[in-house]
Design a protein around this motif. Sequence first.
Motif, PDB file in Angstrom:
ATOM      1  N   PHE A 352       0.840  -1.201   0.000  1.00  0.00           N
ATOM      2  CA  PHE A 352       0.000   0.000   0.000  1.00  0.00           C
ATOM      3  C   PHE A 352       0.875   1.250   0.000  1.00  0.00           C
ATOM      4  N   LYS A 384      -8.555  -1.285   6.896  1.00  0.00           N
ATOM      5  CA  LYS A 384      -8.846  -0.139   6.021  1.00  0.00           C
ATOM      6  C   LYS A 384      -9.837   0.783   6.729  1.00  0.00           C
ATOM      7  N   MET A 391      -7.368   3.712  -0.247  1.00  0.00           N
ATOM      8  CA  MET A 391      -6.988   2.653   0.699  1.00  0.00           C
ATOM      9  C   MET A 391      -6.263   3.293   1.877  1.00  0.00           C
ATOM     10  N   ARG A 392      -7.034   3.935   2.757  1.00  0.00           N
ATOM     11  CA  ARG A 392      -6.410   4.530   3.949  1.00  0.00           C
ATOM     12  C   ARG A 392      -6.430   3.495   5.067  1.00  0.00           C
ATOM     13  N   LEU A 393      -5.275   3.293   5.635  1.00  0.00           N
ATOM     14  CA  LEU A 393      -5.185   2.239   6.646  1.00  0.00           C
ATOM     15  C   LEU A 393      -5.233   2.825   8.044  1.00  0.00           C
TER      16      LEU A 393
END
Length: 487
Positions: A352, A384, A391-393
């Motif tokens: 990512f 997520k 795709m913010r983790l």
Amino acid sequence: MVSRVIPVERFDLVIFGGTGDLARRKIIPGLYRRYLAGQLPDDARIIGAARTDFDRDEYEGFVRDAVEKYVHVKKHNGDKIKAFSKLFSYFKIDALGDEGWKGLARLVRKDVVQAFYFSVAPRLFGELAKRLHKYKISNDQARIVVEKPFGHDLESAKKLNAVLAEYFDEAQIYRIDHYLGKETVQNLMAVRFANILFEPLWNAQYVDHIQITVAETVGVGGRGTYYDKSGAMRDMVQNHLMQLLCLIAMEPPAHFDPDAVRDEKLKVIRALDPVLPEDIVRGQYRAGDGEDSYLEDAENPDSKTESFMAMMVHVSNWRWNGTPFFLRTGKRLRARKSEIAVIFKDPPHFIFEPQDSAQDGRRCNELVIHLQPDEGMDLRVTLKEPGPGGMRLMDVPLDMSFAEAMGRDADEIPDAYERLVMDVIRGNQTLFMRGDEVEAAWGWVDPIIEGWRSRGDKPKGYDAGSSGPEDALMLMHRLGRRWREIT
Ligand code: NAD
């Protein structure tokens, strides 16, 4: 959830030091909670034996006060407390003389489980063992419970083991380390050995490092002159922190039985490398928040005793080769907190986008085992963030507070002493230290302390309410790691 309570056999428990602080705050309240749970047989006898001038009524009053003061108010029940106090009797005895022993011999039954709790100063342990034997009070299956500290160094621990061995077999000796009685500590074994999930990852290949922290907010005031002869290494590391380290690092025992578990713990201690002086930081708290400094509390302006220490330790075996274990403990720190954190490595290849929110750019899983104030575990995993926007983790703790998981209030989680005393009555030594373990621990600790003495090493000052001396932070930073916050 209804917990299963198995009543124990008929027993006589003699609490030497039955009028002391430990009896009042821990042993008696723990017994009361077991009594309420229906675990004590009706004809159990608990006998306080100490130097205080009490008659039976006065001691019953002492027992009731202890329960009212140290057991949660929700568990107060006047009739029950009264009935519980009636299980108690009292004998004035002198561990160093002959007073009271014949009377005690007449009272203690021979045909029931016998347990003798040595809740007195360590210099009296051998004296009690000797007199139990001399007055023919103890039978061949009698159990003795020995409080900490067990020795001051290897030599004194060996002497104490030898004195006790004159009168009792190893299978009769229960050396207490109350950390082992904590629910979470036992859960650590359940998590490791009753699940397939963790054990394959529990090694140098997947674990980056391990942190064990036992932080206290209190200073040493009140027992400063005693503590000054001991210090954090002897008072906390040699016993509690090393025991926790053993449980984290040990191999799975073949059976869950006392010797199988203790054999594996012993192997860990024997695999510990000597520690380099640059891998240890010692500290002493300064005055602050209206409280005295360590030197004032210890009443020793020249003291070189540490009230804090942090160290990096290596366990030299296949499983842990190269994995640092960081231990840290201290007084007058920012918060009261004991925990073990297993910090796993980053995934080998991160697909990512680099994440701003990631700590130090790292995104690792952590399993944190909380010992106090609230017992529980949490596992930090990366997920997520919900919703659109790429795709913010985010890191999410999978939190398991034992109290919640078991559907109980926090005050219903059994106290360590409560469990340990019952284990003594049941004859289960798994959570007690064996003599060779204690000696091996001193054998590892002694050269470190001797090194400080011979080098004239002085502890670094740290502010009360901080996380310890700056150098402790550097111990981690220089390896690109950092301590978890003490909050
Ligand atoms: P304490 O000083 O409060 O009580 C000592 C007890 O020993 C009293 O009942 C006293 O009457 C009795 N005693 C003293 N001399 C005696 C003698 N000659 N003969 C018979 N009885 C005698 O001590 P404490 O804080 O209850 O500690 C007891 C033990 O538990 C010590 O080994 C201590 O290191 C250990 N311990 C205490 C705590 C705690 O929180 N208090 C915690 C961990 C370990």
